[in-house]
Enzyme design. Structure first.
Site, PDB file in Angstrom:
ATOM      1  CD  GLU A  97       2.917  39.218  26.820  1.00  0.00           C
ATOM      2  OE1 GLU A  97       3.188  39.926  25.847  1.00  0.00           O
ATOM      3  OE2 GLU A  97       1.893  39.382  27.523  1.00  0.00           O
ATOM      4  CG  HIS A 154     -16.481  16.092  16.142  1.00  0.00           C
ATOM      5  ND1 HIS A 154     -17.016  14.902  15.715  1.00  0.00           N
ATOM      6  CD2 HIS A 154     -17.127  16.389  17.294  1.00  0.00           C
ATOM      7  CE1 HIS A 154     -17.957  14.506  16.551  1.00  0.00           C
ATOM      8  NE2 HIS A 154     -18.036  15.392  17.529  1.00  0.00           N
ATOM      9  CE  LYS A 210       3.823  46.218  23.174  1.00  0.00           C
ATOM     10  NZ  LYS A 210       3.505  46.623  24.575  1.00  0.00           N
TER      11      LYS A 210
END
Length: 427
Positions: A273, A294, A405
């Site tokens: 951000e 792994h 938003k």
């Protein structure tokens, strides 16, 4: 916090950074440090976050949480930096006897309902966190929690802590109902707020040593100087930047401590951000040692040469001896413990990347305790601010997030089409 950048040099890795390039870059680091120092001195927006070890008030935090007793669960209702910092502190530092900690940082209805159905809300403290007091996801979840409390006959006003700014809906609510509250400091973006009331209040409810946390951060702040060769935080930020512009556009954060798994999530928000602007910035990836040896190491060692792997290693670990066994082929485990095995896994992974010429940086902590974690969190914030100065981006803004938003609000109001792009649906 100590930082070893040896395996990021071009004599080891490709891409790698030449030593003379680091020396030239150090001149820019000195200029950036002067800019950061001015920003801190003037308490400028964003730069003020680096003053939190001095400006945070742990006594005010303790006073705000003191009214709550019989706490079985701490439920933080927030999103992004309003939750990830608190989650990082809890995951790393809360002991077995501490209240459980949960986070409503998403509005997935299945998750919200399942979580609330499993809690004894009469023994839960809800910390609702929003600087503006208008964050849609946070306020929606808080309203759901409040209703769930009412349905169970719980007085939500007796179980709610408000963490917000000086004005807004939540501030009005706190004043109307005389709720315990703490203020989100001015000038501190959410992703930089872990060392403020945002992170300290839920930590205090869990009995975490917030004084030691701030002391570790203060020590890191005192260590900032104008050279990457003298400042671990700047060494990390400058090296990550230098590798990125040489092709390592992915930064895999890989702590070798289960308690730091959430730290990698916190780092991902901080790095993405803050630096992802103007076509620039590394893409953070979350990994965990030894688990992801792994599942991801194959790619890091033999895939595209576009990654920096950041290891976080802890020196002092608990002793958990590995019992003797007569199983064939396990003689190498004799007289060892889990900490030694984990350390061997880390050393092998680091060596594996170096042998294949892939860059890595090692970040070392003395122990996984409040003092060391405070230094780590502050160090990564300072590294991020330094990198932002080198990229020449607006580190403390997030215009793409704000656009999303506003678009979500417009969709809910019916003022924007839910799809603004062509679709090709296969059913």
């Amino acid at each position: 916090m100590r930082v070893d950048i040896g395996n990021a040099l071009d004599e080891v890795a490709s891409p790698g950074v030449p030593r003379d390039a680091l020396e030239r870059l150090d001149e820019r680091v000195a200029d950036a440090h002067e800019r950061i120092a001015r920003g801190r001195a003037d308490d400028e927006f964003g730069y003020a976050a680096l003053n939190l070890p001095e400006t945070a008030d742990p006594d005010a935090v303790r006073a705000a949480v003191e009214p709550f007793d019989d706490v079985e669960t701490v439920l933080t209702v927030g999103i992004g930096g309003s939750a990830l910092g608190a989650a990082t502190l809890s995951s790393a530092l809360a002991d077995a006897d501490a209240p459980d900690a949960y986070y409503l940082d998403n509005v997935d209805p299945d998750h919200v309902r399942t979580l609330l159905d499993g809690l004894d809300l009469s023994r839960t403290v809800v910390d609702v966190v929003s600087r503006s007091g208008t964050t849609a996801e946070t306020l929606a979840n808080f309203l759901v929690v409040r209703e769930a409390m009412a349905e169970e006959g719980v007085d939500w006003t007796e179980r709610t802590l408000v963490t917000t700014g000086e004005s807004g809906n939540l501030r009005d609510l706190a004043e109307k109902h005389d709720l315990p509250s703490v203020r989100v400091p001015e000038g501190v973006p959410g992703r930089f707020s872990v060392l403020s009331t945002v992170g300290l209040a839920p930590a205090a409810l869990q009995g975490i040593d917030i004084d030691a946390l701030l002391a570790g951060a203060a020590e890191a702040a005192d260590g900032l100087s104008g050279s990457l060769f003298e400042t671990p935080a700047y060494a990390y930020g400058a090296t990550a930047y230098a590798l990125d512009i040489r092709g390592a556009g992915v930064n895999a954060m890989m702590p070798y401590a289960e308690g730091l798994e959430t730290f990698a999530e916190w780092f991902a928000q901080l790095w993405a951000e803050s630096l992802g602007k103007d076509g620039l910035g590394q893409t953070p990836v979350r990994a965990l040692g030894a688990t992801d040896q792994h599942s991801q190491l194959q790619l890091y060692r033999a895939g595209p040469r576009d990654k920096l792997v950041t290891f976080v290693d802890v020196d002092d670990r608990p002793d958990v001896p590995i019992p003797e066994t007569d199983l064939e082929g396990l003689d190498y485990l004799a007289d060892t413990d889990l900490g030694e095995l984990l350390d061997a896994e880390f050393r092998a992974t680091e060596a594996s990347l170096a042998e294949s010429g892939r860059p890595s940086v090692r970040v070392e902590l003395d122990a996984l305790d409040a003092h060391s974690l405070g230094g780590l969190l502050y160090g990564m914030e300072a590294a991020c601010v330094l990198a932002g100065e080198l990229y020449e981006v607006e580190t403390f803004t997030q215009p793409a997030v704000e656009w999303g938003k506003e678009a979500a609000r417009d969709i809910l109001r019916g003022e924007r089409d839910r799809s603004e792009k062509a679709t090709l649906r296969v059913e």
